[in-house]
Motif scaffolding. Structure first.
Motif, PDB file in Angstrom:
ATOM      1  N   GLU A  30     -12.553 126.245 -63.275  1.00 17.85           N
ATOM      2  CA  GLU A  30     -12.634 124.910 -63.859  1.00 17.85           C
ATOM      3  C   GLU A  30     -13.861 124.155 -63.338  1.00 17.85           C
ATOM      4  N   LYS A 109      -8.616 113.969 -74.525  1.00 16.05           N
ATOM      5  CA  LYS A 109      -7.248 114.145 -74.035  1.00 16.05           C
ATOM      6  C   LYS A 109      -7.194 115.024 -72.793  1.00 16.05           C
ATOM      7  N   TYR A 110      -7.942 116.128 -72.816  1.00 18.51           N
ATOM      8  CA  TYR A 110      -7.785 117.106 -71.733  1.00 18.51           C
ATOM      9  C   TYR A 110      -8.800 116.930 -70.614  1.00 18.51           C
ATOM     10  N   ASP A 113      -7.574 113.950 -67.198  1.00 19.00           N
ATOM     11  CA  ASP A 113      -7.101 114.169 -65.833  1.00 19.00           C
ATOM     12  C   ASP A 113      -7.948 115.203 -65.081  1.00 19.00           C
ATOM     13  N   ASN A 227      -3.386 125.899 -79.726  1.00 20.64           N
ATOM     14  CA  ASN A 227      -2.319 125.378 -78.868  1.00 20.64           C
ATOM     15  C   ASN A 227      -2.285 126.163 -77.566  1.00 20.64           C
ATOM     16  N   ASP A 228      -1.912 125.479 -76.489  1.00 25.67           N
ATOM     17  CA  ASP A 228      -1.668 126.169 -75.227  1.00 25.67           C
ATOM     18  C   ASP A 228      -0.804 125.268 -74.352  1.00 25.67           C
ATOM     19  N   ASP A 230      -1.222 125.316 -70.892  1.00 19.57           N
ATOM     20  CA  ASP A 230      -1.919 125.225 -69.604  1.00 19.57           C
ATOM     21  C   ASP A 230      -3.067 124.234 -69.764  1.00 19.57           C
ATOM     22  N   ARG A 231      -2.946 123.067 -69.134  1.00 19.85           N
ATOM     23  CA  ARG A 231      -3.950 122.011 -69.333  1.00 19.85           C
ATOM     24  C   ARG A 231      -5.334 122.434 -68.837  1.00 19.85           C
ATOM     25  N   THR A 232      -5.367 123.261 -67.799  1.00 18.20           N
ATOM     26  CA  THR A 232      -6.664 123.742 -67.312  1.00 18.20           C
ATOM     27  C   THR A 232      -7.356 124.551 -68.392  1.00 18.20           C
ATOM     28  N   LEU A 234      -6.794 124.369 -71.568  1.00 19.58           N
ATOM     29  CA  LEU A 234      -7.132 123.465 -72.674  1.00 19.58           C
ATOM     30  C   LEU A 234      -8.458 122.749 -72.403  1.00 19.58           C
ATOM     31  N   ARG A 235      -8.665 122.357 -71.148  1.00 20.98           N
ATOM     32  CA  ARG A 235      -9.934 121.710 -70.786  1.00 20.98           C
ATOM     33  C   ARG A 235     -11.092 122.688 -70.953  1.00 20.98           C
ATOM     34  N   TYR A 253      -1.759 120.379 -76.473  1.00 21.34           N
ATOM     35  CA  TYR A 253      -0.836 120.860 -75.435  1.00 21.34           C
ATOM     36  C   TYR A 253       0.515 121.012 -76.111  1.00 21.34           C
TER      37      TYR A 253
END
Length: 486
Positions: A30, A109-110, A113, A227-228, A230-232, A234-235, A253
């Motif tokens: 990341e 959105k992703y 955070d 779609n996924d 896992d926010r990481t 998605l980023r 998400y």
């Protein structure tokens, strides 16, 4: 895949993260990706500025006049590591987080955070220097780099997800030939590899779409969906798409198999490698999917999902574990029967078990079908892939042997395949035969092997030869003894 000097340079950067205290592979990827993204933005901006200058056209870039110091080529030349750290952590990073003012965009959105976690100025300076020395010419190199970074995640996730090799993704996209009008989804998108490859294909084969305002708008805003959970990822996926020229992909998400996913008859093309080995509770799964085949297995539920979310006439090229092709449970048979009898199954491409190493040694196949709702399966094309251009061990080193060009060529000219024998690498199987075999789609069920007859010498001749050899051995031993005694 990347090899040699490039691989060594990436490994050295990875080691800098590791020795600096960032040891979680996903966190490294990341943070690495953020910096690659920052550099990629500046590289893309420089190219556009040069093009505008050559053409004599005005150009308004993403870096306003008062933000020029946030560009990679500017901050890397700052006098001290501390000064660069101050600019990157307090200005560059907040800037890339707010790039898309539209709060509804996937990127906004992703990235919301996202956190800058590189702890020291010296560590950042080493990493920036390392990335600056990476030969990042061309989108292919960038894709290879992403794949190599993701390969650092040595084990599959809890639901059996693992990264799809980029050359396999590219092959599947070339088999499906996305069009400028397509609406494309990967319901288990990970780092968005399939979506990126589809966008690249359109750049290469339909460059004129960017001259038509409606198609250009569609490409940037309503063509790509993913779609996924896992926010990481998605980023990483959102940044990956943006770096590959898709302004506003529809990345969500979302648990694609849950009741919350209401998509139906929406997409024209599914490209996916959904999680294998997962097992869900019935309560967690959309009732619509259980109607086709009541099962807890994610690989079967995803096939039901693909059928539901495709528009009539929509196509799918998806990777499935071999068990889907020949599993004997009622759910396995029902999903195969559904695709063969109620839609149009076109091809099964069997892949060797080493394709997904080092993550897993599972045997897989690519299933290609079209949603019709009225049948249409007549003859299904089978191909036995034996090589993909890389060794089939954990090292996956490049080799010359590959069936990929042959697969693409043959699939695009299926009429020429009709007279192929079952002993050859590809052949047709009529739908009636599939039904007779309880819808079994395993290539080994239909492939015929030609055995060469080997003629051996008569037993008496072999025995005589053994006797002669024994005499020679005995004679040699006697000679050795005589030498030793003398």
């Amino acid at each position: 895949m990347i090899t040699g000097e490039m691989k060594n340079k990436v490994d050295k950067i990875w080691e800098t993260f590791w020795t600096g205290g960032i040891t979680n592979p996903l966190t490294v990827i990341e943070q690495f990706t953020y910096l690659l993204f920052i550099k990629g933005l500046d590289d893309a901006e420089l190219i556009k500025e040069q093009e505008a200058e050559v053409l004599g056209l005005p150009y308004e870039g993403i870096f306003p006049e008062d933000k020029q110091h946030l560009r990679w080529h500017r901050f890397k030349q700052l006098g001290s590591a501390d000064e660069m750290y101050e600019v990157v952590s307090k200005e560059v990073f907040p800037f890339i987080k707010s790039l898309h003012g539209n709060e509804d965009s996937a990127y906004s959105k992703y990235m919301d955070d996202a956190m800058f976690l590189i702890p020291t100025a010296n560590m950042l300076a080493k990493i920036v220097d390392g990335i600056d020395n990476l030969p990042m010419k061309g989108r292919d190199t960038q894709g290879d780099l992403y794949e190599y970074l993701l390969s650092k995640i040595a084990t599959a996730g809890t639901n059996g997800q693992f990264r799809t090799p980029r050359h396999i993704i590219k092959m599947m996209v070339e088999l499906m030939k996305p069009t400028p009008e397509d609406i494309i989804i990967d319901p288990a998108m990970g780092s968005a590899g399939f979506l990126v490859a589809a966008s690249e294909y359109l750049h290469q084969h339909h460059e004129d779409l960017f001259l038509v305002q409606g198609l250009k708008e569609h490409f940037h805003n309503t063509m790509f969906y993913g779609n996924d959970m896992d926010r990481t990822m998605l980023r990483i996926g959102a940044m990956n798409m943006m770096l590959h020229g898709v302004d506003n992909p529809n990345i969500a998400y979302r648990d694609s198999l849950s009741e919350a996913n209401k998509d139906k008859d929406k997409y024209t093309l599914v490209l996916a490698n959904p999680p294998f080995k997962g097992s869900l509770d019935y309560e967690a799964v959309s009732n619509d999917l259980l109607k086709i085949a009541k099962t807890k297995k994610t690989e079967l539920l995803f096939l039901s999902l693909f059928i539901r979310i495709l528009k009539p006439g929509g196509r799918a090229a998806v990777i499935v574990p071999d068990g889907v092709l020949f599993g004997s449970s009622n759910a396995h048979k029902k999903i195969r029967k559904e695709i063969i009898d109620n839609h149009k199954l076109e091809a099964i491409i069997s892949m060797p078990s080493g394709v997904f190493k080092p993550y897993a040694g599972v045997s897989t196949a690519i299933m290609i079908f079209t949603k019709t709702g009225a049948g249409g399966t007549d003859n299904v094309w089978f191909y036995d892939m034996k090589a993909d251009g890389f060794s089939l061990d954990d090292k996956r080193t490049p080799i010359e042997e590959t069936d990929i060009p042959d697969i693409i060529e043959r699939f695009q000219h299926l009429d020429a395949e009709k007279d192929r024998k079952r002993t050859e690498q590809s052949f047709f199987v009529p739908v009636e035969e599939l039904r007779e075999n309880e819808y079994d789609l395993s290539i080994n069920k239909y492939k015929e092997i030609e055995y060469e007859e080997i003629e051996y010498e008569a037993p008496e001749v072999i025995l005589n030869r053994i006797e002669e050899l024994e005499k020679d051995i005995s004679k040699g031993i006697q000679e050795l003894k005589a030498i030793i005694r003398s």
